[in-house]
Design a protein around this motif. Structure first.
Motif, PDB file in Angstrom:
ATOM      1  N   TYR A 182      26.770 -26.233 -28.401  1.00  0.00           N
ATOM      2  CA  TYR A 182      25.754 -25.789 -27.449  1.00  0.00           C
ATOM      3  C   TYR A 182      26.224 -24.553 -26.686  1.00  0.00           C
ATOM      4  N   LEU A 183      27.456 -24.593 -26.202  1.00  0.00           N
ATOM      5  CA  LEU A 183      27.984 -23.445 -25.471  1.00  0.00           C
ATOM      6  C   LEU A 183      27.993 -22.195 -26.347  1.00  0.00           C
ATOM      7  N   ASN A 184      28.484 -22.344 -27.575  1.00  0.00           N
ATOM      8  CA  ASN A 184      28.567 -21.197 -28.478  1.00  0.00           C
ATOM      9  C   ASN A 184      27.192 -20.684 -28.894  1.00  0.00           C
ATOM     10  N   ASP A 185      26.243 -21.590 -29.123  1.00  0.00           N
ATOM     11  CA  ASP A 185      24.936 -21.188 -29.636  1.00  0.00           C
ATOM     12  C   ASP A 185      23.954 -20.773 -28.547  1.00  0.00           C
ATOM     13  N   GLU A 186      24.056 -21.362 -27.372  1.00  0.00           N
ATOM     14  CA  GLU A 186      23.061 -21.121 -26.332  1.00  0.00           C
ATOM     15  C   GLU A 186      23.596 -20.344 -25.132  1.00  0.00           C
ATOM     16  N   VAL A 187      24.727 -20.758 -24.608  1.00  0.00           N
ATOM     17  CA  VAL A 187      25.215 -20.187 -23.354  1.00  0.00           C
ATOM     18  C   VAL A 187      25.857 -18.822 -23.566  1.00  0.00           C
ATOM     19  N   VAL A 188      26.756 -18.719 -24.520  1.00  0.00           N
ATOM     20  CA  VAL A 188      27.487 -17.460 -24.725  1.00  0.00           C
ATOM     21  C   VAL A 188      26.539 -16.298 -25.020  1.00  0.00           C
ATOM     22  N   PRO A 189      25.566 -16.446 -25.937  1.00  0.00           N
ATOM     23  CA  PRO A 189      24.661 -15.312 -26.171  1.00  0.00           C
ATOM     24  C   PRO A 189      23.870 -14.915 -24.919  1.00  0.00           C
ATOM     25  N   GLU A 190      23.467 -15.891 -24.126  1.00  0.00           N
ATOM     26  CA  GLU A 190      22.720 -15.582 -22.904  1.00  0.00           C
ATOM     27  C   GLU A 190      23.603 -14.837 -21.901  1.00  0.00           C
ATOM     28  N   VAL A 191      24.842 -15.249 -21.781  1.00  0.00           N
ATOM     29  CA  VAL A 191      25.765 -14.564 -20.871  1.00  0.00           C
ATOM     30  C   VAL A 191      26.014 -13.136 -21.350  1.00  0.00           C
ATOM     31  N   ARG A 192      26.169 -12.974 -22.651  1.00  0.00           N
ATOM     32  CA  ARG A 192      26.377 -11.625 -23.186  1.00  0.00           C
ATOM     33  C   ARG A 192      25.174 -10.737 -22.919  1.00  0.00           C
ATOM     34  N   LYS A 193      23.977 -11.324 -23.031  1.00  0.00           N
ATOM     35  CA  LYS A 193      22.760 -10.535 -22.850  1.00  0.00           C
ATOM     36  C   LYS A 193      22.548 -10.181 -21.382  1.00  0.00           C
ATOM     37  N   ASN A 194      22.780 -11.131 -20.495  1.00  0.00           N
ATOM     38  CA  ASN A 194      22.459 -10.927 -19.080  1.00  0.00           C
ATOM     39  C   ASN A 194      23.690 -10.751 -18.201  1.00  0.00           C
ATOM     40  N   GLY A 195      24.856 -10.744 -18.773  1.00  0.00           N
ATOM     41  CA  GLY A 195      26.080 -10.668 -17.982  1.00  0.00           C
ATOM     42  C   GLY A 195      26.199  -9.390 -17.177  1.00  0.00           C
ATOM     43  N   SER A 196      25.841  -8.261 -17.779  1.00  0.00           N
ATOM     44  CA  SER A 196      25.982  -6.994 -17.065  1.00  0.00           C
ATOM     45  C   SER A 196      25.004  -6.920 -15.900  1.00  0.00           C
ATOM     46  N   GLU A 197      23.803  -7.487 -16.073  1.00  0.00           N
ATOM     47  CA  GLU A 197      22.843  -7.503 -14.969  1.00  0.00           C
ATOM     48  C   GLU A 197      23.362  -8.354 -13.817  1.00  0.00           C
ATOM     49  N   ALA A 198      23.959  -9.490 -14.146  1.00  0.00           N
ATOM     50  CA  ALA A 198      24.506 -10.365 -13.116  1.00  0.00           C
ATOM     51  C   ALA A 198      25.644  -9.675 -12.373  1.00  0.00           C
ATOM     52  N   LEU A 199      26.478  -8.943 -13.106  1.00  0.00           N
ATOM     53  CA  LEU A 199      27.573  -8.220 -12.456  1.00  0.00           C
ATOM     54  C   LEU A 199      27.045  -7.128 -11.533  1.00  0.00           C
ATOM     55  N   ARG A 200      26.009  -6.442 -11.970  1.00  0.00           N
ATOM     56  CA  ARG A 200      25.422  -5.399 -11.105  1.00  0.00           C
ATOM     57  C   ARG A 200      24.841  -6.005  -9.831  1.00  0.00           C
ATOM     58  N   ALA A 201      24.146  -7.116  -9.974  1.00  0.00           N
ATOM     59  CA  ALA A 201      23.579  -7.786  -8.802  1.00  0.00           C
ATOM     60  C   ALA A 201      24.683  -8.252  -7.865  1.00  0.00           C
ATOM     61  N   ALA A 202      25.740  -8.799  -8.433  1.00  0.00           N
ATOM     62  CA  ALA A 202      26.871  -9.241  -7.607  1.00  0.00           C
ATOM     63  C   ALA A 202      27.515  -8.044  -6.907  1.00  0.00           C
ATOM     64  N   ALA A 203      27.617  -6.932  -7.602  1.00  0.00           N
ATOM     65  CA  ALA A 203      28.221  -5.737  -7.003  1.00  0.00           C
ATOM     66  C   ALA A 203      27.397  -5.254  -5.806  1.00  0.00           C
ATOM     67  N   VAL A 204      26.079  -5.293  -5.936  1.00  0.00           N
ATOM     68  CA  VAL A 204      25.212  -4.887  -4.823  1.00  0.00           C
ATOM     69  C   VAL A 204      25.437  -5.793  -3.622  1.00  0.00           C
ATOM     70  N   GLU A 205      25.464  -7.094  -3.871  1.00  0.00           N
ATOM     71  CA  GLU A 205      25.672  -8.038  -2.772  1.00  0.00           C
ATOM     72  C   GLU A 205      27.056  -7.876  -2.146  1.00  0.00           C
ATOM     73  N   LEU A 206      28.065  -7.646  -2.965  1.00  0.00           N
ATOM     74  CA  LEU A 206      29.415  -7.429  -2.422  1.00  0.00           C
ATOM     75  C   LEU A 206      29.472  -6.151  -1.597  1.00  0.00           C
ATOM     76  N   HIS A 207      28.755  -5.136  -2.036  1.00  0.00           N
ATOM     77  CA  HIS A 207      28.712  -3.887  -1.269  1.00  0.00           C
ATOM     78  C   HIS A 207      28.071  -4.133   0.103  1.00  0.00           C
ATOM     79  N   LYS A 208      26.976  -4.900   0.131  1.00  0.00           N
ATOM     80  CA  LYS A 208      26.333  -5.226   1.405  1.00  0.00           C
ATOM     81  C   LYS A 208      27.287  -5.999   2.315  1.00  0.00           C
ATOM     82  N   LEU A 209      27.994  -6.955   1.742  1.00  0.00           N
ATOM     83  CA  LEU A 209      28.940  -7.743   2.527  1.00  0.00           C
ATOM     84  C   LEU A 209      30.052  -6.863   3.084  1.00  0.00           C
ATOM     85  N   ALA A 210      30.571  -5.974   2.260  1.00  0.00           N
ATOM     86  CA  ALA A 210      31.628  -5.065   2.730  1.00  0.00           C
ATOM     87  C   ALA A 210      31.120  -4.185   3.861  1.00  0.00           C
TER      88      ALA A 210
END
Length: 79
Positions: free
Chosen positions: A31-59
Protein backbone atom coordinates in the motif's frame (compact mmCIF):
# COMPACT_ATOMS: atom_id res chain seq x y z
CA UNK A 1 14.11 -33.92 16.80
CA UNK A 2 13.02 -37.26 18.16
CA UNK A 3 12.12 -35.82 21.59
CA UNK A 4 9.89 -33.16 20.13
CA UNK A 5 6.25 -33.96 20.82
CA UNK A 6 3.17 -32.30 19.38
CA UNK A 7 3.21 -28.51 19.38
CA UNK A 8 1.72 -26.84 22.41
CA UNK A 9 -1.39 -24.80 21.61
CA UNK A 10 0.30 -21.51 22.49
CA UNK A 11 3.27 -22.30 20.24
CA UNK A 12 0.95 -22.95 17.31
CA UNK A 13 -0.98 -19.76 18.08
CA UNK A 14 2.27 -17.84 18.11
CA UNK A 15 3.30 -19.29 14.75
CA UNK A 16 -0.12 -18.46 13.29
CA UNK A 17 0.06 -14.90 14.62
CA UNK A 18 3.54 -14.45 13.14
CA UNK A 19 2.31 -15.68 9.77
CA UNK A 20 -0.61 -13.24 9.88
CA UNK A 21 1.70 -10.40 10.85
CA UNK A 22 3.99 -11.16 7.91
CA UNK A 23 1.02 -11.14 5.54
CA UNK A 24 -0.32 -7.90 6.97
CA UNK A 25 3.10 -6.28 6.83
CA UNK A 26 3.44 -7.20 3.15
CA UNK A 27 0.05 -5.59 2.50
CA UNK A 28 1.08 -2.40 4.32
CA UNK A 29 4.35 -2.16 2.40
CA UNK A 30 2.53 -2.71 -0.89
CA UNK A 31 0.00 0.00 0.00
CA UNK A 32 2.75 2.44 0.91
CA UNK A 33 4.68 1.72 -2.29
CA UNK A 34 1.62 1.77 -4.57
CA UNK A 35 -0.45 4.57 -3.04
CA UNK A 36 1.47 6.77 -0.63
CA UNK A 37 4.88 7.13 -2.27
CA UNK A 38 3.53 8.23 -5.69
CA UNK A 39 1.26 10.79 -4.01
CA UNK A 40 4.14 12.18 -1.96
CA UNK A 41 6.30 12.41 -5.06
CA UNK A 42 3.54 14.23 -6.92
CA UNK A 43 2.59 16.67 -4.16
CA UNK A 44 5.76 16.76 -2.08
CA UNK A 45 7.19 19.90 -3.63
CA UNK A 46 3.91 21.76 -3.12
CA UNK A 47 3.85 20.73 0.53
CA UNK A 48 7.44 21.92 0.97
CA UNK A 49 6.61 25.28 -0.61
CA UNK A 50 3.60 25.70 1.67
CA UNK A 51 5.71 24.78 4.69
CA UNK A 52 8.39 27.26 3.60
CA UNK A 53 5.81 30.06 3.43
CA UNK A 54 4.54 29.25 6.90
CA UNK A 55 8.07 29.03 8.30
CA UNK A 56 8.88 32.40 6.75
CA UNK A 57 5.82 33.92 8.45
CA UNK A 58 6.85 32.39 11.77
CA UNK A 59 10.39 33.71 11.42
CA UNK A 60 9.04 37.18 10.66
CA UNK A 61 6.83 37.09 13.77
CA UNK A 62 9.78 35.98 15.88
CA UNK A 63 11.92 38.81 14.50
CA UNK A 64 9.16 41.36 15.14
CA UNK A 65 8.68 40.10 18.68
CA UNK A 66 12.43 40.20 19.35
CA UNK A 67 12.59 43.82 18.15
CA UNK A 68 9.67 44.84 20.37
CA UNK A 69 11.00 43.19 23.50
CA UNK A 70 14.71 43.79 23.01
CA UNK A 71 16.30 45.58 25.93
CA UNK A 72 18.87 48.21 25.10
CA UNK A 73 22.45 47.24 25.77
CA UNK A 74 23.91 48.42 29.06
CA UNK A 75 25.99 51.60 28.95
CA UNK A 76 29.72 51.10 28.68
CA UNK A 77 31.58 51.00 32.00
CA UNK A 78 33.17 54.25 33.12
CA UNK A 79 36.91 54.14 33.67
Amino acid sequence: MANEGPKQPWEQQLRDAAAHLETDLRKVVKYLNDEVVPEVRKNGSEALRAAAVELHKLAQKMDDHARKTATPPPPPPKP
